[in-house]
Structure formats: C-alpha cells, structure tokens
Design a protein around this motif. Structure first.
Motif, PDB file in Angstrom:
ATOM      1  N   GLU A   1      27.991 -33.332   0.713  1.00  0.00           N
ATOM      2  CA  GLU A   1      26.802 -32.484   0.685  1.00  0.00           C
ATOM      3  C   GLU A   1      26.172 -32.334   2.072  1.00  0.00           C
ATOM      4  OE1 GLU A   1      25.522 -30.768  -1.956  1.00  0.00           O
ATOM      5  OE2 GLU A   1      27.273 -31.400  -3.085  1.00  0.00           O
ATOM      6  N   ILE A   2      26.932 -32.338   3.112  1.00  0.00           N
ATOM      7  CA  ILE A   2      26.405 -32.213   4.476  1.00  0.00           C
ATOM      8  C   ILE A   2      26.200 -30.731   4.801  1.00  0.00           C
ATOM      9  CG2 ILE A   2      28.673 -32.162   5.586  1.00  0.00           C
ATOM     10  CD1 ILE A   2      27.417 -34.013   7.751  1.00  0.00           C
ATOM     11  N   THR A   3      25.142 -30.442   5.548  1.00  0.00           N
ATOM     12  CA  THR A   3      24.839 -29.050   5.889  1.00  0.00           C
ATOM     13  C   THR A   3      25.523 -28.649   7.195  1.00  0.00           C
ATOM     14  OG1 THR A   3      22.875 -29.570   7.189  1.00  0.00           O
ATOM     15  CG2 THR A   3      22.557 -29.282   4.809  1.00  0.00           C
ATOM     16  N   LEU A   4      25.582 -27.348   7.417  1.00  0.00           N
ATOM     17  CA  LEU A   4      26.159 -26.847   8.662  1.00  0.00           C
ATOM     18  C   LEU A   4      25.343 -27.296   9.863  1.00  0.00           C
ATOM     19  CD1 LEU A   4      27.189 -23.202   7.711  1.00  0.00           C
ATOM     20  CD2 LEU A   4      28.691 -25.126   8.166  1.00  0.00           C
ATOM     21  N   ASP A   5      24.023 -27.330   9.705  1.00  0.00           N
ATOM     22  CA  ASP A   5      23.168 -27.771  10.808  1.00  0.00           C
ATOM     23  C   ASP A   5      23.444 -29.233  11.163  1.00  0.00           C
ATOM     24  OD1 ASP A   5      21.917 -25.310  11.154  1.00  0.00           O
ATOM     25  OD2 ASP A   5      20.420 -25.751   9.616  1.00  0.00           O
ATOM     26  N   GLU A   6      23.648 -30.069  10.153  1.00  0.00           N
ATOM     27  CA  GLU A   6      23.969 -31.474  10.417  1.00  0.00           C
ATOM     28  C   GLU A   6      25.320 -31.603  11.100  1.00  0.00           C
ATOM     29  OE1 GLU A   6      21.604 -33.570   6.678  1.00  0.00           O
ATOM     30  OE2 GLU A   6      23.679 -32.955   6.432  1.00  0.00           O
ATOM     31  N   LEU A   7      26.287 -30.792  10.631  1.00  0.00           N
ATOM     32  CA  LEU A   7      27.615 -30.829  11.254  1.00  0.00           C
ATOM     33  C   LEU A   7      27.570 -30.338  12.696  1.00  0.00           C
ATOM     34  CD1 LEU A   7      29.941 -29.603   8.381  1.00  0.00           C
ATOM     35  CD2 LEU A   7      29.954 -31.846   9.462  1.00  0.00           C
ATOM     36  N   ALA A   8      26.715 -29.354  12.983  1.00  0.00           N
ATOM     37  CA  ALA A   8      26.599 -28.834  14.347  1.00  0.00           C
ATOM     38  C   ALA A   8      25.890 -29.828  15.258  1.00  0.00           C
ATOM     39  CB  ALA A   8      25.858 -27.501  14.342  1.00  0.00           C
ATOM     40  N   ALA A   9      24.957 -30.594  14.713  1.00  0.00           N
ATOM     41  CA  ALA A   9      24.189 -31.530  15.530  1.00  0.00           C
ATOM     42  C   ALA A   9      25.001 -32.760  15.918  1.00  0.00           C
ATOM     43  CB  ALA A   9      22.935 -31.961  14.779  1.00  0.00           C
ATOM     44  N   GLU A  10      25.908 -33.189  15.060  1.00  0.00           N
ATOM     45  CA  GLU A  10      26.648 -34.423  15.335  1.00  0.00           C
ATOM     46  C   GLU A  10      27.514 -34.361  16.594  1.00  0.00           C
ATOM     47  OE1 GLU A  10      29.943 -37.104  13.149  1.00  0.00           O
ATOM     48  OE2 GLU A  10      28.152 -36.603  12.017  1.00  0.00           O
ATOM     49  N   PRO A  11      28.361 -33.340  16.783  1.00  0.00           N
ATOM     50  CA  PRO A  11      29.143 -33.287  18.030  1.00  0.00           C
ATOM     51  C   PRO A  11      28.264 -33.165  19.272  1.00  0.00           C
ATOM     52  CG  PRO A  11      30.114 -31.845  16.397  1.00  0.00           C
ATOM     53  CD  PRO A  11      28.804 -32.305  15.851  1.00  0.00           C
ATOM     54  N   ALA A  12      27.077 -32.571  19.122  1.00  0.00           N
ATOM     55  CA  ALA A  12      26.162 -32.476  20.261  1.00  0.00           C
ATOM     56  C   ALA A  12      25.692 -33.873  20.665  1.00  0.00           C
ATOM     57  CB  ALA A  12      24.972 -31.591  19.901  1.00  0.00           C
ATOM     58  N   ARG A  13      25.417 -34.720  19.670  1.00  0.00           N
ATOM     59  CA  ARG A  13      24.976 -36.086  19.968  1.00  0.00           C
ATOM     60  C   ARG A  13      26.114 -36.948  20.483  1.00  0.00           C
ATOM     61  NH1 ARG A  13      22.638 -35.746  14.907  1.00  0.00           N
ATOM     62  NH2 ARG A  13      24.263 -37.086  14.087  1.00  0.00           N
ATOM     63  N   THR A  14      27.256 -36.906  19.824  1.00  0.00           N
ATOM     64  CA  THR A  14      28.339 -37.840  20.145  1.00  0.00           C
ATOM     65  C   THR A  14      29.227 -37.388  21.302  1.00  0.00           C
ATOM     66  OG1 THR A  14      29.752 -36.840  18.457  1.00  0.00           O
ATOM     67  CG2 THR A  14      28.426 -38.741  17.798  1.00  0.00           C
ATOM     68  N   HIS A  15      29.494 -36.060  21.403  1.00  0.00           N
ATOM     69  CA  HIS A  15      30.437 -35.573  22.419  1.00  0.00           C
ATOM     70  C   HIS A  15      29.799 -34.645  23.448  1.00  0.00           C
ATOM     71  CE1 HIS A  15      33.528 -37.423  20.089  1.00  0.00           C
ATOM     72  NE2 HIS A  15      33.517 -36.534  19.126  1.00  0.00           N
ATOM     73  N   GLY A  16      28.517 -34.340  23.292  1.00  0.00           N
ATOM     74  CA  GLY A  16      27.860 -33.435  24.226  1.00  0.00           C
ATOM     75  C   GLY A  16      28.302 -31.990  24.072  1.00  0.00           C
ATOM     76  N   ILE A  17      28.795 -31.628  22.900  1.00  0.00           N
ATOM     77  CA  ILE A  17      29.256 -30.258  22.644  1.00  0.00           C
ATOM     78  C   ILE A  17      28.157 -29.535  21.873  1.00  0.00           C
ATOM     79  CG2 ILE A  17      31.000 -28.824  21.531  1.00  0.00           C
ATOM     80  CD1 ILE A  17      32.923 -31.186  21.748  1.00  0.00           C
ATOM     81  N   ASP A  18      27.488 -28.582  22.528  1.00  0.00           N
ATOM     82  CA  ASP A  18      26.433 -27.814  21.893  1.00  0.00           C
ATOM     83  C   ASP A  18      27.054 -26.597  21.235  1.00  0.00           C
ATOM     84  OD1 ASP A  18      23.792 -27.258  21.211  1.00  0.00           O
ATOM     85  OD2 ASP A  18      23.564 -25.920  22.931  1.00  0.00           O
ATOM     86  N   MET A  19      26.719 -26.356  19.968  1.00  0.00           N
ATOM     87  CA  MET A  19      27.317 -25.234  19.253  1.00  0.00           C
ATOM     88  C   MET A  19      26.362 -24.676  18.218  1.00  0.00           C
ATOM     89  SD  MET A  19      29.921 -27.311  16.871  1.00  0.00           S
ATOM     90  CE  MET A  19      30.139 -28.502  18.165  1.00  0.00           C
ATOM     91  N   HIS A  20      26.666 -23.492  17.775  1.00  0.00           N
ATOM     92  CA  HIS A  20      25.906 -22.822  16.731  1.00  0.00           C
ATOM     93  C   HIS A  20      26.529 -23.161  15.384  1.00  0.00           C
ATOM     94  CE1 HIS A  20      24.433 -19.404  14.293  1.00  0.00           C
ATOM     95  NE2 HIS A  20      23.383 -19.488  15.087  1.00  0.00           N
ATOM     96  N   ARG A  21      25.736 -23.078  14.348  1.00  0.00           N
ATOM     97  CA  ARG A  21      26.248 -23.381  13.006  1.00  0.00           C
ATOM     98  C   ARG A  21      27.373 -22.423  12.599  1.00  0.00           C
ATOM     99  NH1 ARG A  21      21.648 -22.781   8.860  1.00  0.00           N
ATOM    100  NH2 ARG A  21      23.323 -22.272   7.444  1.00  0.00           N
ATOM    101  N   GLY A  22      27.362 -21.185  13.121  1.00  0.00           N
ATOM    102  CA  GLY A  22      28.441 -20.236  12.829  1.00  0.00           C
ATOM    103  C   GLY A  22      29.783 -20.710  13.372  1.00  0.00           C
TER     104      GLY A  22
END
Length: 111
Positions: free
Chosen positions: A70-91
């Motif tokens: 039940e994870i959201t797209l926003d949560e999935l987009a935020a995780e790589p930004a925190r762990t790998h420094g990859i900023d991305m859009h939910r799309g």
C-alpha cells in the motif's frame, strides 16, 4: 518500394526524386540503410530502455512495493531521494512501475 527499384534499374537519385516527385534527401535516406544493412526494414526506435535515472534502483523500488503493498507514488519517489540522492517526479516512478508490469489497483475504502 518503387523508388528503390527505380534506382536499382540504374537511375540516379536526383532522377528518381524528380520522377516520383520527392526530395533527393528522401531518396538518399531510403537507399542508405539498404546499402548499410541490406534491408529496407525500419530501424528500432527508442534507446532500448534501462538507461534512465532509475536504472540502478528499479529492483529496490520493486522490492519496496512487494514488501509494503500500500505504498504511494510520493513515498516511492521520496525514498531514492533520501537514500541515493536521486530527485524525481512521481510520474517517473509510475513509468518505472508500469515498465515492471506493476499496476495500480483501486480498492473501495474499508476493503
């Protein structure tokens, strides 16, 4: 194709262009791939995939969806930004999930 057959009969590219009322560049663009590959088949389109900014983390995203369904797209987009420094859009995350064959299922509330 008739233009290629006309050139194969010994006519020049410019003559073929005038005869078929197309540009000489069109004739050249038809003949060049056949000379290089021996075929008039179209070339593959796109970059072949696997080269985007998420190429290194798609396995991790897939595992997160499997672990926490039940994870959201926003949560999935935020995780790589925190762990790998990859900023991305939910799309971008949605396209990666769709490429993995994962779909969005709407469920009624309380189900």
């Amino acid at each position: 194709m008739r233009v290629v057959a006309f050139v194969d009969e010994g006519h020049g590219h410019r003559e073929a262009a005038r005869h078929f009322r197309v540009s000489p560049k069109f004739v050249n663009d038809l003949i060049k791939p056949r000379r290089e590959t021996g075929s008039l088949a179209p070339r593959p389109q796109g970059n072949g995939g696997g080269y985007g900014k998420l190429a290194g983390v798609t396995g991790r995203i897939e595992a997160r969806v499997a672990d926490k369904g039940e994870i959201t797209l926003d949560e999935l987009a935020a995780e790589p930004a925190r762990t790998h420094g990859i900023d991305m859009h939910r799309g971008t995350v949605w396209r990666a999930l769709r490429g993995l064959g994962l779909t969005h299922r709407k469920r009624p509330s309380g189900a």
